[in-house]
Enzyme design. Sequence first.
Site, PDB file in Angstrom:
ATOM      1  N   CYS A  92       1.022  -1.722   0.137  1.00  0.00           N
ATOM      2  CA  CYS A  92      -0.151  -0.103  -0.131  1.00  0.00           C
ATOM      3  C   CYS A  92       1.075   0.973   0.087  1.00  0.00           C
ATOM      4  CB  CYS A  92      -0.747  -0.114   1.093  1.00  0.00           C
ATOM      5  SG  CYS A  92      -1.945   1.282   1.219  1.00  0.00           S
ATOM      6  N   HIS A 134      -9.337  -3.901  -2.068  1.00  0.00           N
ATOM      7  CA  HIS A 134      -8.327  -2.605  -1.016  1.00  0.00           C
ATOM      8  C   HIS A 134      -8.699  -1.193  -1.279  1.00  0.00           C
ATOM      9  CE1 HIS A 134      -4.188  -2.148  -0.077  1.00  0.00           C
ATOM     10  NE2 HIS A 134      -4.152  -0.730  -0.100  1.00  0.00           N
ATOM     11  N   GLU A 135      -8.524  -1.019  -2.400  1.00  0.00           N
ATOM     12  CA  GLU A 135      -9.063   0.394  -2.840  1.00  0.00           C
ATOM     13  C   GLU A 135     -10.196   0.976  -1.592  1.00  0.00           C
ATOM     14  OE1 GLU A 135      -6.650   2.374  -3.370  1.00  0.00           O
ATOM     15  OE2 GLU A 135      -5.928   0.936  -4.423  1.00  0.00           O
ATOM     16  N   HIS A 138      -9.832   1.608   2.197  1.00  0.00           N
ATOM     17  CA  HIS A 138      -9.741   3.049   2.400  1.00  0.00           C
ATOM     18  C   HIS A 138     -10.336   3.543   2.557  1.00  0.00           C
ATOM     19  CE1 HIS A 138      -5.385   3.233   1.826  1.00  0.00           C
ATOM     20  NE2 HIS A 138      -5.573   2.163   0.648  1.00  0.00           N
TER      21      HIS A 138
HETATM   22 NI    NI Z   1      -3.597   0.971   0.241  1.00  0.00          NI
END
Ligand code: NI
Length: 169
Positions: A92, A134-135, A138
């Site tokens: 990341c 993953h995004e 966030h």
């Molecule tokens: Ni990330």
Amino acid sequence: MGDARLLQRADELRAFDTAELHALLADMRDTMHALNGVGLAAPQIGVSLRVIIFEVSRNPRYPEAESVPQTVLINPVLTPLSDAMEDGWEGCLSVPGMRGLVPRYTQLRYQGHDQYGAIIDRTVSGFHARVVQHECDHLDGILYPMRIRDLRNFGFNEAMSPGEEVQDE
Ligand code: NI
């Protein structure tokens, strides 16, 4: 990692195709490309909005990874298509120099809008599905180390696989 803005739930974007949004996306693309990433979420550059970008081009080093078209995804909704999960290595841009083994849903549907407000609705699997999860994490204040099941599978790139290139998300 450690910045409180990465731990917040980001806000829905209300207005598409604005000068502010296009400037944000240009900033995000510049950041992602400068750091050789495959994805980026707005909170990673200090903007608490539900906006992500991702893009995976074919790389001869990873022939098994399918390419992912350059995508802007706003106010995303993810729906796993089965309970099946698989472990994969992730890095990341907000946790530089490290990698960890993270379980993600293998197949999912994602829906949202692009920067002009057009509907995006895709069913994806594998690495594509991993990057999107993953995004989107966030946007909910979740960083990948929070999802590692066994912290022995978390460490510095150079210690865990010297010389191997890792693309961060
Ligand atoms: Ni990330």
